[in-house]
Design a protein around this motif. Structure first.
Motif, PDB file in Angstrom:
ATOM      1  N   LEU A 110       0.816  -1.204   0.000  1.00 34.67           N
ATOM      2  CA  LEU A 110       0.000   0.000   0.000  1.00 34.67           C
ATOM      3  C   LEU A 110       0.858   1.266   0.000  1.00 34.67           C
ATOM      4  O   LEU A 110       1.942   1.294   0.593  1.00 34.67           O
ATOM      5  N   PRO A 111       0.384   2.335  -0.638  1.00 34.10           N
ATOM      6  CA  PRO A 111       1.107   3.615  -0.611  1.00 34.10           C
ATOM      7  C   PRO A 111       1.013   4.246   0.770  1.00 34.10           C
ATOM      8  O   PRO A 111       0.064   3.990   1.528  1.00 34.10           O
ATOM      9  N   PHE A 112       1.970   5.098   1.090  1.00 33.01           N
ATOM     10  CA  PHE A 112       1.990   5.723   2.409  1.00 33.01           C
ATOM     11  C   PHE A 112       0.901   6.783   2.541  1.00 33.01           C
ATOM     12  O   PHE A 112       0.592   7.512   1.599  1.00 33.01           O
ATOM     13  N   ALA A 113       0.323   6.840   3.728  1.00 35.81           N
ATOM     14  CA  ALA A 113      -0.614   7.897   4.110  1.00 35.81           C
ATOM     15  C   ALA A 113      -0.476   8.082   5.614  1.00 35.81           C
ATOM     16  O   ALA A 113       0.085   7.227   6.314  1.00 35.81           O
ATOM     17  N   LEU A 114      -0.984   9.192   6.139  1.00 37.55           N
ATOM     18  CA  LEU A 114      -0.886   9.427   7.584  1.00 37.55           C
ATOM     19  C   LEU A 114      -1.582   8.334   8.389  1.00 37.55           C
ATOM     20  O   LEU A 114      -1.250   8.106   9.556  1.00 37.55           O
ATOM     21  N   SER A 115      -2.540   7.651   7.770  1.00 34.75           N
ATOM     22  CA  SER A 115      -3.240   6.569   8.461  1.00 34.75           C
ATOM     23  C   SER A 115      -2.294   5.431   8.840  1.00 34.75           C
ATOM     24  O   SER A 115      -2.616   4.607   9.694  1.00 34.75           O
ATOM     25  N   TRP A 116      -1.101   5.396   8.220  1.00 34.98           N
ATOM     26  CA  TRP A 116      -0.123   4.377   8.576  1.00 34.98           C
ATOM     27  C   TRP A 116       0.340   4.501  10.019  1.00 34.98           C
ATOM     28  O   TRP A 116       0.831   3.533  10.611  1.00 34.98           O
TER      29      TRP A 116
ATOM     30  N   LEU B  71      11.217  -0.140  14.962  1.00 34.94           N
ATOM     31  CA  LEU B  71      11.457  -0.160  13.513  1.00 34.94           C
ATOM     32  C   LEU B  71      10.304   0.489  12.754  1.00 34.94           C
ATOM     33  O   LEU B  71      10.506   1.239  11.800  1.00 34.94           O
ATOM     34  N   VAL B  72       9.076   0.205  13.202  1.00 30.00           N
ATOM     35  CA  VAL B  72       7.893   0.781  12.552  1.00 30.00           C
ATOM     36  C   VAL B  72       7.881   2.298  12.702  1.00 30.00           C
ATOM     37  O   VAL B  72       7.644   3.032  11.736  1.00 30.00           O
ATOM     38  N   VAL B  73       8.140   2.789  13.912  1.00 26.81           N
ATOM     39  CA  VAL B  73       8.125   4.234  14.155  1.00 26.81           C
ATOM     40  C   VAL B  73       9.224   4.932  13.352  1.00 26.81           C
ATOM     41  O   VAL B  73       8.994   5.998  12.759  1.00 26.81           O
ATOM     42  N   LEU B  74      10.419   4.348  13.321  1.00 26.36           N
ATOM     43  CA  LEU B  74      11.492   4.939  12.522  1.00 26.36           C
ATOM     44  C   LEU B  74      11.096   4.996  11.044  1.00 26.36           C
ATOM     45  O   LEU B  74      11.335   6.001  10.363  1.00 26.36           O
ATOM     46  N   GLY B  75      10.480   3.921  10.568  1.00 29.34           N
ATOM     47  CA  GLY B  75      10.021   3.911   9.181  1.00 29.34           C
ATOM     48  C   GLY B  75       8.937   4.942   8.929  1.00 29.34           C
ATOM     49  O   GLY B  75       8.938   5.621   7.891  1.00 29.34           O
ATOM     50  N   LEU B  76       8.026   5.100   9.881  1.00 30.53           N
ATOM     51  CA  LEU B  76       6.951   6.075   9.737  1.00 30.53           C
ATOM     52  C   LEU B  76       7.480   7.505   9.762  1.00 30.53           C
ATOM     53  O   LEU B  76       7.007   8.370   9.024  1.00 30.53           O
ATOM     54  N   ILE B  77       8.453   7.750  10.627  1.00 31.07           N
ATOM     55  CA  ILE B  77       9.064   9.092  10.677  1.00 31.07           C
ATOM     56  C   ILE B  77       9.723   9.414   9.339  1.00 31.07           C
ATOM     57  O   ILE B  77       9.570  10.520   8.799  1.00 31.07           O
ATOM     58  N   TYR B  78      10.444   8.438   8.796  1.00 34.00           N
ATOM     59  CA  TYR B  78      11.104   8.639   7.504  1.00 34.00           C
ATOM     60  C   TYR B  78      10.082   8.898   6.405  1.00 34.00           C
ATOM     61  O   TYR B  78      10.218   9.847   5.619  1.00 34.00           O
ATOM     62  N   ARG B  79       9.030   8.059   6.344  1.00 23.40           N
ATOM     63  CA  ARG B  79       8.037   8.206   5.286  1.00 23.40           C
ATOM     64  C   ARG B  79       7.244   9.502   5.436  1.00 23.40           C
ATOM     65  O   ARG B  79       6.892  10.150   4.439  1.00 23.40           O
ATOM     66  N   THR B  80       6.968   9.898   6.689  1.00 25.89           N
ATOM     67  CA  THR B  80       6.243  11.143   6.915  1.00 25.89           C
ATOM     68  C   THR B  80       7.098  12.344   6.499  1.00 25.89           C
ATOM     69  O   THR B  80       6.607  13.270   5.838  1.00 25.89           O
ATOM     70  N   GLY B  81       8.363  12.334   6.900  1.00 28.08           N
ATOM     71  CA  GLY B  81       9.257  13.422   6.499  1.00 28.08           C
ATOM     72  C   GLY B  81       9.404  13.502   4.991  1.00 28.08           C
ATOM     73  O   GLY B  81       9.417  14.599   4.413  1.00 28.08           O
ATOM     74  N   LYS B  82       9.494  12.358   4.352  1.00 28.92           N
ATOM     75  CA  LYS B  82       9.605  12.313   2.896  1.00 28.92           C
ATOM     76  C   LYS B  82       8.345  12.876   2.238  1.00 28.92           C
ATOM     77  O   LYS B  82       8.417  13.635   1.260  1.00 28.92           O
ATOM     78  N   ALA B  83       7.180  12.511   2.787  1.00 27.90           N
ATOM     79  CA  ALA B  83       5.913  13.001   2.239  1.00 27.90           C
ATOM     80  C   ALA B  83       5.785  14.514   2.414  1.00 27.90           C
ATOM     81  O   ALA B  83       5.304  15.219   1.521  1.00 27.90           O
ATOM     82  N   ILE B  84       6.237  15.028   3.566  1.00 25.33           N
ATOM     83  CA  ILE B  84       6.188  16.471   3.803  1.00 25.33           C
ATOM     84  C   ILE B  84       7.125  17.195   2.831  1.00 25.33           C
ATOM     85  O   ILE B  84       6.774  18.234   2.252  1.00 25.33           O
ATOM     86  N   ALA B  85       8.327  16.640   2.642  1.00 27.93           N
ATOM     87  CA  ALA B  85       9.290  17.262   1.732  1.00 27.93           C
ATOM     88  C   ALA B  85       8.767  17.301   0.297  1.00 27.93           C
ATOM     89  O   ALA B  85       9.077  18.221  -0.461  1.00 27.93           O
ATOM     90  N   ARG B  86       7.964  16.326  -0.057  1.00 27.41           N
ATOM     91  CA  ARG B  86       7.415  16.259  -1.414  1.00 27.41           C
ATOM     92  C   ARG B  86       6.054  16.961  -1.530  1.00 27.41           C
ATOM     93  O   ARG B  86       5.402  16.866  -2.562  1.00 27.41           O
ATOM     94  N   ASN B  87       5.636  17.616  -0.455  1.00 28.14           N
ATOM     95  CA  ASN B  87       4.352  18.311  -0.451  1.00 28.14           C
ATOM     96  C   ASN B  87       3.190  17.359  -0.737  1.00 28.14           C
ATOM     97  O   ASN B  87       2.262  17.678  -1.481  1.00 28.14           O
ATOM     98  N   GLU B  88       3.265  16.167  -0.141  1.00 27.33           N
ATOM     99  CA  GLU B  88       2.234  15.166  -0.355  1.00 27.33           C
ATOM    100  C   GLU B  88       1.239  15.086   0.792  1.00 27.33           C
ATOM    101  O   GLU B  88       0.353  14.230   0.793  1.00 27.33           O
ATOM    102  N   VAL B  89       1.385  15.970   1.775  1.00 26.91           N
ATOM    103  CA  VAL B  89       0.427  16.009   2.883  1.00 26.91           C
ATOM    104  C   VAL B  89      -0.247  17.384   2.907  1.00 26.91           C
ATOM    105  O   VAL B  89       0.186  18.318   2.230  1.00 26.91           O
TER     106      VAL B  89
END
Length: 332
Positions: A265-271, A310-328
């Motif tokens: 599944l693609p990343f979303a804040l619901s993750w 591991l999950v939280v670290l992954g979520l932080i990375y994906r959230t930061g990446k999404a913010i940097a890409r203006n996807e949120v």
């Protein structure tokens, strides 16, 4: 000949493309639940692994900083674009995330109790009042609303009512026994009702939309947190406590079976819905180990804690990446 309108833009409901603040979602508070849950999970492992104490303090500081930032943005949104907040409140799915605000306060109070008991009590009281008001408001909206569809129902609906079970975890230690039992009772009633509805929806209707499918992990949280609340109020591990904890393990096994689908599944804040339930299961396992002397549950608690980190670290990375890409903070 027509003339262009000179009416200034409405500050309450701006064009979707012009304001990221207007689309700042209340679901950002799910991040706080995950971080404070991780704080408590690390703290729960300290008796067995003392070196976790420093990590718990660090995550707590990070969580408080993010709480201030998220709250600042959401308060600014409420003041600048109140109609957008009202739109979230009337949304059949997003409304369930409003109590993440008060649940975050309850978790924060529990996390800071060992550092500042007086401050923790005041934060806890604020969380209790807010959680009670939001629970009544959300449930009233549910039973007075007549346009809900089966597709609107997801495990996220557990958050408003079943979130009450967090109250007794610290409440019992603070001496608010009757208030703790009141919220615990409300949790159990709505857990049974909502669990029946959610299972019916999962079995007999279309699958949950990909964006909300990670909320499946929320199924783990109610029994795991209920176990913690129950032993906090009673101080014993009896048959009912074991039923609650093992129910959490059963739901965890069901969630593990869904990992192949989750991975696609693609990343979303619901993750971020993955984080707090794992924290609750880890804490419950550590707590059972401390009360019953079970080394097996201590091992389970540590394994789940490693997965959680591991999950939280992954979520932080994906959230930061999404913010940097203006996807949120985009219109849906």
């Amino acid at each position: 000949m027509s003339h262009p309108s000179t009416t200034p833009p409405d500050p309450i409901t701006p064009p979707a493309e012009t304001s990221r603040l207007a689309h700042f979602p209340v679901t950002f508070y799910a991040i706080l639940m995950g971080l404070f849950g991780l704080t408590l999970a690390l703290h729960a492992g300290v008796p067995a692994f003392p070196w976790l104490a420093h990590a718990s303090s660090l995550v707590l500081l990070i969580g408080v900083a993010i709480l201030l930032v998220v709250s600042g943005f959401y308060i600014a949104k409420a003041m600048r674009y109140p109609a957008m907040v009202a739109e979230e409140w009337h949304h059949p799915v997003k409304v369930a995330f409003f109590p993440t605000i008060t649940i975050s306060l309850l978790l924060l109070a529990t996390a800071i109790h060992s550092y500042n008991p007086m401050l923790a009590e005041w934060v806890w009281l604020a969380g209790v009042v807010g959680q009670g008001v939001l629970t009544i408001a959300v449930v009233t909206g549910w039973i007075s609303h007549r346009s809900f569809q089966v597709g609107h129902l997801t495990p996220a609906w557990f958050i408003p009512a079943v979130g009450n079970v967090i109250v007794p975890i610290l409440g019992a230690r603070l001496g608010y026994i009757e208030i703790s039992w009141l919220f615990f009772s409300g949790c159990l009633i709505f857990w049974v009702v909502l669990l029946t509805l959610v299972m019916n929806r999962l079995i007999f209707h279309d699958p949950i939309a990909a964006r909300l499918f990670p909320t499946m992990v929320i199924l783990i949280a109610p029994p795991a947190v209920a176990f913690l609340a129950y032993v906090s109020m009673t101080g014993v591990v009896d048959g009912f406590a074991r039923i609650l904890l093992n129910s959490g393990y059963i739901f965890a096994a069901l969630v593990v079976a869904q990992v192949p689908r989750l991975a696609k599944l693609p990343f979303a804040l619901s993750w971020w819905a993955l984080s707090f339930p794992l924290a609750a299961l880890s804490i419950a396992s550590f707590r059972f180990s401390q009360l019953d002397g079970s080394r097996a549950h201590q091992t389970i608690g540590m394994i789940v804690l490693v997965v959680l980190v591991l999950v939280v670290l992954g979520l932080i990375y994906r959230t930061g990446k999404a913010i940097a890409r203006n996807e949120v903070c985009l219109p849906e």
